[in-house]
Design an enzyme around this catalytic site. Structure first.
Site, mmCIF file in Angstrom:
data_model
loop_
_atom_site.group_PDB
_atom_site.id
_atom_site.type_symbol
_atom_site.label_atom_id
_atom_site.label_comp_id
_atom_site.label_asym_id
_atom_site.label_seq_id
_atom_site.Cartn_x
_atom_site.Cartn_y
_atom_site.Cartn_z
ATOM 1 N N ARG A 144 0.907 -1.251 -0.007
ATOM 2 C CA ARG A 144 0.107 -0.188 0.148
ATOM 3 C C ARG A 144 1.035 1.485 -0.124
ATOM 4 O O ARG A 144 2.274 1.151 0.273
ATOM 5 C CB ARG A 144 -0.928 -0.008 1.294
ATOM 6 C CG ARG A 144 -2.220 -1.211 1.053
ATOM 7 C CD ARG A 144 -2.618 -1.066 2.479
ATOM 8 N NE ARG A 144 -1.946 -1.809 3.634
ATOM 9 C CZ ARG A 144 -2.347 -1.842 4.799
ATOM 10 N NH1 ARG A 144 -3.768 -1.542 5.189
ATOM 11 N NH2 ARG A 144 -1.772 -2.619 5.844
ATOM 12 N N LYS B 275 1.760 2.204 7.432
ATOM 13 C CA LYS B 275 1.903 1.299 8.719
ATOM 14 C C LYS B 275 2.947 2.021 9.492
ATOM 15 O O LYS B 275 3.344 2.891 9.062
ATOM 16 C CB LYS B 275 2.478 -0.201 8.224
ATOM 17 C CG LYS B 275 1.556 -1.042 7.579
ATOM 18 C CD LYS B 275 0.325 -1.366 8.544
ATOM 19 C CE LYS B 275 0.737 -2.166 9.592
ATOM 20 N NZ LYS B 275 -0.478 -2.393 10.494
ATOM 21 N N TYR C 294 -1.096 4.625 10.609
ATOM 22 C CA TYR C 294 -1.601 3.844 11.480
ATOM 23 C C TYR C 294 -0.288 3.601 12.405
ATOM 24 O O TYR C 294 0.666 3.160 12.030
ATOM 25 C CB TYR C 294 -1.844 2.398 10.894
ATOM 26 C CG TYR C 294 -3.343 2.219 10.335
ATOM 27 C CD1 TYR C 294 -4.342 2.456 11.047
ATOM 28 C CD2 TYR C 294 -3.539 2.151 8.834
ATOM 29 C CE1 TYR C 294 -5.811 2.474 10.248
ATOM 30 C CE2 TYR C 294 -4.692 1.894 8.174
ATOM 31 C CZ TYR C 294 -5.779 2.185 8.909
ATOM 32 O OH TYR C 294 -7.221 1.941 8.103
ATOM 33 N N HIS D 254 -1.122 1.772 16.268
ATOM 34 C CA HIS D 254 -1.398 0.467 17.188
ATOM 35 C C HIS D 254 -0.315 0.428 18.167
ATOM 36 O O HIS D 254 0.241 -0.539 18.280
ATOM 37 C CB HIS D 254 -1.728 -0.682 16.220
ATOM 38 C CG HIS D 254 -2.684 -0.606 14.985
ATOM 39 N ND1 HIS D 254 -3.979 -0.501 15.684
ATOM 40 C CD2 HIS D 254 -2.515 -0.666 13.751
ATOM 41 C CE1 HIS D 254 -4.903 -0.704 14.469
ATOM 42 N NE2 HIS D 254 -3.952 -0.537 13.280
ATOM 43 N N GLU E 222 -6.024 4.845 13.691
ATOM 44 C CA GLU E 222 -7.128 4.020 14.110
ATOM 45 C C GLU E 222 -7.843 4.595 15.471
ATOM 46 O O GLU E 222 -8.511 4.049 15.967
ATOM 47 C CB GLU E 222 -6.286 2.888 14.640
ATOM 48 C CG GLU E 222 -5.232 2.969 16.042
ATOM 49 C CD GLU E 222 -3.745 3.175 15.383
ATOM 50 O OE1 GLU E 222 -3.331 3.207 16.212
ATOM 51 O OE2 GLU E 222 -3.651 3.717 14.185
ATOM 52 N N LEU F 24 -12.187 -5.011 19.124
ATOM 53 C CA LEU F 24 -11.549 -3.639 19.090
ATOM 54 C C LEU F 24 -11.765 -2.955 20.405
ATOM 55 O O LEU F 24 -12.876 -2.695 20.632
ATOM 56 C CB LEU F 24 -11.858 -3.097 17.938
ATOM 57 C CG LEU F 24 -11.151 -1.632 17.683
ATOM 58 C CD1 LEU F 24 -9.695 -1.762 17.668
ATOM 59 C CD2 LEU F 24 -11.819 -0.772 16.665
ATOM 60 N N ALA G 253 -7.233 -8.875 15.457
ATOM 61 C CA ALA G 253 -6.938 -8.053 16.379
ATOM 62 C C ALA G 253 -5.516 -8.126 16.536
ATOM 63 O O ALA G 253 -5.007 -7.305 17.693
ATOM 64 C CB ALA G 253 -7.749 -8.379 17.607
ATOM 65 N N ASP H 288 -3.033 -6.408 15.381
ATOM 66 C CA ASP H 288 -2.355 -5.203 15.577
ATOM 67 C C ASP H 288 -2.357 -4.580 16.995
ATOM 68 O O ASP H 288 -1.700 -3.643 17.154
ATOM 69 C CB ASP H 288 -3.165 -4.207 14.739
ATOM 70 C CG ASP H 288 -2.714 -4.351 13.111
ATOM 71 O OD1 ASP H 288 -1.181 -4.752 13.005
ATOM 72 O OD2 ASP H 288 -3.213 -3.989 12.401
ATOM 73 N N VAL I 91 -1.464 -12.618 10.566
ATOM 74 C CA VAL I 91 -1.018 -11.434 9.662
ATOM 75 C C VAL I 91 -1.109 -9.859 10.111
ATOM 76 O O VAL I 91 -2.482 -9.733 10.185
ATOM 77 C CB VAL I 91 -0.914 -11.617 8.193
ATOM 78 C CG1 VAL I 91 -0.175 -10.357 7.439
ATOM 79 C CG2 VAL I 91 -0.406 -13.040 7.830
#
Length: 375
Positions: A15, A75, A94, A96, A119, A241, A269, A271, A299
């Site tokens: 991405r 990421k 993101y 996390h 997030e 989440l 979940a 992440d 993953v």
């Protein structure tokens, strides 16, 4: 503002943080956009498309990070990028933080980087608009990859989710009825599986019951209902989440041991630390491992496998906020937008998101106090 778009370097992460439409919006407003060479190729976007809308193509990731006032990614930064972050820089991606390498948080604090986390950007109605598109992708993918893992060649018990006439269908448990859970259940029901969705929110269960019109069972989530359903399932999808915080461990190691050999769990979940106790992050190169003869797929960047879908879905939602930060500057942007306020996880050396501070053992400083210099 100078905005940088580096190439993602996480394993098989294809991405990219910005598409040409986002670049055009920024350059037309007078901003400068630096795009690392081949940053968009994995999503089907060549450098020429970025150049066409006014981006500067930069050969070096180091230069992009060094020159940019705001970095737009997909990421969280990983170890090779820690040194590239500049003091006082804005990083919009993101994060996390509660579920990743604690060194990242230490680096953000040390360098006084502003972490704007996709997030935790939350509207007043409680929805998470920047998380939703990737949750949709991950939820749908969870059933695809879970179905593949159930094949005998991949370590599974050899169950076809949809079954055939005269043979039982696969049983799927979806723990969590939010966006991930809804999308996973849609695909599983569409494939013909027997689907059970568990959630603690009875209003959400009522909604899901109406959506599926009896084609999926809904259960109030508690220790007993989770244990019973997981034991009986061929595929379990973890879809829980807590915004910004670690996911609760709802499926114990002991319970995994009570599942039939060849069963599969997919923990979306991961992440946020995972909601299955035996979960540990994996990559697209080595996506699965086995515990107690149960195949685990964990993953941490599942949507990276379908980048043309994921990149455009994500940037449709992230674009307005990057434009707002660039146009107004960070301080004025967050003062004018409560959703954006909630996205700020670190600022000026402080943790400004309460769930992250609590889970990681840091002092929590409210954003407005940090902005005013009270802390």
């Amino acid at each position: 503002m100078i905005v940088g778009v580096p190439k993602e370097i996480k394993t098989r992460e294809y991405r990219v943080g910005m598409v040409p439409a986002g670049v055009r919006a920024l350059t037309m407003a007078g901003h400068t956009v630096l795009v690392e060479t081949n940053a968009g190729v994995g999503s089907g976007i060549p450098d020429s498309e970025y150049q066409r809308v006014g981006a500067q193509i930069i050969n070096s990731a180091d230069e992009v990070w060094k020159r940019a006032e705001m970095i737009v990614k997909v990421k969280e930064p990983i170890a090779p990028e820690y040194e590239r972050m500049q003091p006082g820089q804005i990083v919009y991606t993101y994060f996390h933080l509660a579920g990743v390498d604690p060194e990242l948080t230490k680096t953000l604090i040390k360098k006084k980087v502003t972490a704007v986390a996709y997030e935790t950007l939350q509207l007043d109605d409680g929805s998470l608009p920047l998380l939703k598109p990737m949750s949709e992708v991950a939820g749908k993918m969870a059933i695809q990859v879970g179905a593949a893992c159930l094949e005998k060649a991949h370590g599974g018990k050899g169950i076809l989710l949809g079954g055939v006439p005269g043979v039982r269908r696969g049983r799927v448990a979806v723990i969590g009825g939010g966006v991930v859970g809804l999308c996973a259940a849609k695909v599983a029901v569409g494939m013909g599986a027997e689907v059970t969705i568990l959630d603690v929110n009875l209003e959400r269960l009522t909604y899901l019951d109406d959506v599926f019109l009896g084609r999926a069972q809904t259960l109030a989530s508690d220790t007993e209902s989770i244990a019973r359903t997981v034991r009986e399932s061929d595929l379990v999808v973890g879809a829980v989440l807590i915004p910004g915080g670690k996911a609760p461990k709802l499926v114990s190691r002991e319970l995994i041991g009570e599942m039939e050999p060849g069963s599969v769990v997919v923990d979306v979940a991961v992440d946020q630390g995972g909601c299955i106790e035996t979960c540990k992050p994996t990559t697209h190169d080595n996506p699965t491992f086995t515990v107690s003869d149960v195949v685990h797929y964990c993953v941490a960047n599942m949507p990276g496998a379908v980048p043309q879908t994921s990149t455009f879905a994500l940037t449709n939602t992230t674009r307005p906020y990057s434009r707002k930060i660039a146009d107004l500057g960070l301080v004025e942007a967050v003062k004018s937008d409560r959703a954006l306020q909630r996205a700020i996880n670190t600022y000026n050396g402080h943790i400004t998101y309460e769930a992250v501070a609590k889970d990681m053992g840091y002092d929590y400083v409210p954003l407005m106090d940090a902005l005013s210099g009270k802390k």
